[in-house]
Scaffold this active site. Structure first.
Site, PDB file in Angstrom:
ATOM      1  N   ARG A   1     -33.085 -14.388 -85.128  1.00 23.18           N
ATOM      2  CA  ARG A   1     -33.209 -13.060 -85.716  1.00 23.18           C
ATOM      3  C   ARG A   1     -33.514 -13.225 -87.198  1.00 23.18           C
ATOM      4  O   ARG A   1     -33.212 -14.262 -87.788  1.00 23.18           O
ATOM      5  CB  ARG A   1     -31.926 -12.242 -85.520  1.00 23.18           C
TER       6      ARG A   1
ATOM      7  N   ARG B   1     -32.289  -5.773 -93.963  1.00 26.19           N
ATOM      8  CA  ARG B   1     -31.262  -4.812 -94.394  1.00 26.19           C
ATOM      9  C   ARG B   1     -31.949  -3.631 -95.072  1.00 26.19           C
ATOM     10  O   ARG B   1     -32.679  -3.823 -96.035  1.00 26.19           O
ATOM     11  CB  ARG B   1     -30.323  -5.469 -95.396  1.00 26.19           C
TER      12      ARG B   1
ATOM     13  N   ARG C   1     -33.039 -33.904 -90.833  1.00 24.52           N
ATOM     14  CA  ARG C   1     -33.914 -33.668 -91.977  1.00 24.52           C
ATOM     15  C   ARG C   1     -33.160 -34.169 -93.199  1.00 24.52           C
ATOM     16  O   ARG C   1     -31.935 -34.068 -93.270  1.00 24.52           O
ATOM     17  CB  ARG C   1     -34.234 -32.174 -92.139  1.00 24.52           C
TER      18      ARG C   1
ATOM     19  N   ARG D   1     -36.678 -25.034-103.395  1.00 25.18           N
ATOM     20  CA  ARG D   1     -35.955 -24.170-104.321  1.00 25.18           C
ATOM     21  C   ARG D   1     -35.546 -24.925-105.569  1.00 25.18           C
ATOM     22  O   ARG D   1     -35.534 -26.164-105.592  1.00 25.18           O
ATOM     23  CB  ARG D   1     -34.736 -23.543-103.652  1.00 25.18           C
TER      24      ARG D   1
ATOM     25  N   GLU E   1     -35.307 -29.154-104.995  1.00 27.96           N
ATOM     26  CA  GLU E   1     -35.005 -29.720-103.672  1.00 27.96           C
ATOM     27  C   GLU E   1     -36.301 -29.930-102.891  1.00 27.96           C
ATOM     28  O   GLU E   1     -37.057 -28.998-102.658  1.00 27.96           O
ATOM     29  CB  GLU E   1     -34.076 -28.785-102.894  1.00 27.96           C
TER      30      GLU E   1
ATOM     31  N   TYR F   1     -24.493 -28.589 -87.443  1.00 30.50           N
ATOM     32  CA  TYR F   1     -24.614 -28.038 -88.795  1.00 30.50           C
ATOM     33  C   TYR F   1     -23.386 -27.165 -89.042  1.00 30.50           C
ATOM     34  O   TYR F   1     -23.153 -26.188 -88.346  1.00 30.50           O
ATOM     35  CB  TYR F   1     -25.892 -27.210 -88.969  1.00 30.50           C
TER      36      TYR F   1
ATOM     37  N   ASP G   1     -20.966 -25.035 -91.899  1.00 36.06           N
ATOM     38  CA  ASP G   1     -20.644 -24.543 -93.232  1.00 36.06           C
ATOM     39  C   ASP G   1     -19.268 -25.083 -93.610  1.00 36.06           C
ATOM     40  O   ASP G   1     -18.489 -25.498 -92.735  1.00 36.06           O
ATOM     41  CB  ASP G   1     -20.629 -23.005 -93.249  1.00 36.06           C
TER      42      ASP G   1
END
Length: 368
Positions: A172, A176, A249, A280, A300, A348, A350
């Protein structure tokens, strides 16, 4: 060398939380790490009075109140809100995609106008069953958002054309229709004042720590040093790549100190066109609202990963998941070894999820 209850491989967040909790239980922990510092990828280095996130931006965010209260034992957090800016050629857009983004992109003023414009673009494309990431993104957000803010950035991240990436990578795209630049939806968010390294230092109080120590070399001479091992290294390496090498990666960071007080006016600026080689630029002082006379920035550069390089992001496609599943089955059968963290589980994670997983592993140990 003395005996320990736990040999913890990796002084990152998972290992540090586990060591802290087990030390409180009266257990002896030895923490080893191949790097020359603790704190893994959340390590912060002080440069010109600025806490530099050495391995990329780490913004703590969670909706788990237990985890938020847990991490707040070790540091005071500021009220930093992640509000990245995207730069496409000479145009600047707010992220995540919101009314600030759409009003600038389409020249509209109301949510109804923004929805209508995006829907019009989607319908013009007529994509019913997306066959790849490009078609998936186009069918979710239309051509303007995709071409300016998704395509180039994603291709740099993955090192592949969007047409060659599977559709499921983007399930998705959060659109917003409010004027809100807060990137995360989580209830709690901030940056620890003083950086992350100090948090891990506190967690490791009471444990013995050996840096510049390779687990595989260390194990040869110290096979019986601990009752149990907590392993947060690479899952496939532990089993000598029996089923093949899992893919990652990698990222290369180019960091420089600039003789100015403010380079880009924001902590995170994404460069979304394909032609700019980095994804970025991070300006570290803005995480803690710094007013130092100098500034430190990091570019990066995502890259293909090869064995021997630093692995960052697991490539969670079907092929790797199948191989990882086989390794996880072996890990479950391994006696007296607890596998954890991003590399140890090939997931992955957080930061809040790493803490939650470590606390869960601790509870399991206590109940054994």
């Amino acid at each position: 060398m003395k005996k320990y209850d736990y040999l913890i491989v990796g002084a990152g967040l998972f290992g540090a939380v586990f060591a802290h909790e087990m030390t409180k239980e009266g257990k002896k922990c030895l923490v080893i790490d191949k790097r020359n510092h603790i704190a893994g990828n959340i390590y912060c280095e002080n440069v010109e009075g600025i806490n530099v996130h050495k391995y990329g931006a780490h913004i703590f965010h969670t909706s788990d109140k237990v985890v938020w209260e847990y991490i707040n034992q070790f540091a005071e957090f500021n009220n930093y809100i992640n509000s990245p800016v995207a730069r496409y050629k000479d145009e600047l857009y707010n992220l995540p995609f919101n009314m600030n983004t759409f009003s600038k992109m389409f020249g509209i003023k109301t949510p109804a106008e923004a929805k209508a414009k995006i829907q019009e673009e989607i319908e013009e494309l007529g994509i019913t069953e997306p066959k790849n990431l490009e078609e998936q993104a186009l069918s979710l957000a239309g051509r303007s958002v995709y071409e300016k803010l998704v395509k180039g950035y994603t291709e740099k991240q993955w090192g592949r054309d969007c047409k060659d990436l599977p559709a499921f990578i983007i399930k998705r795209l959060p659109l917003r229709f409010i004027y809100d630049n807060n990137y995360f939806n989580d209830r709690f968010q901030g940056i620890p004042m003083g950086g992350y390294t100090a948090i891990v230092e506190k967690m490791l109080e009471g444990s013995d720590v050996l840096l510049n120590t390779d687990y595989y070399e260390f194990r040869k001479e110290n096979a019986d040093i601990a009752e149990k091992t907590v392993y947060t290294g690479m899952l496939d390496k532990y089993f000598d790549y029996k089923y093949g090498v899992l893919e990652y990666r990698s990222v290369r960071f180019e960091t420089e100190t600039l003789d100015m007080d403010n380079y880009q006016g924001n902590a995170v600026v994404n460069y979304t066109e394909r032609e700019v080689p980095y994804t970025r630029i991070i300006e570290h002082k803005h995480f803690e609202y710094g007013t130092q006379p100098k500034t430190v920035i990091s570019r990066e550069y995502p890259s293909e990963w090869k064995l021997g390089e630093e692995p960052y992001y697991p490539v969670n496609n079907e092929k790797n998941e199948e191989v990882a599943g086989k390794y996880r089955e072996l890990a479950d059968k391994e006696e007296n070894v607890i596998f954890g963290g991003r590399l140890g589980e090939y997931r992955y994670y957080d930061m809040d999820k790493v803490i939650a997983a470590a606390l869960k592993a601790v509870e399991k140990e206590k109940n054994n």
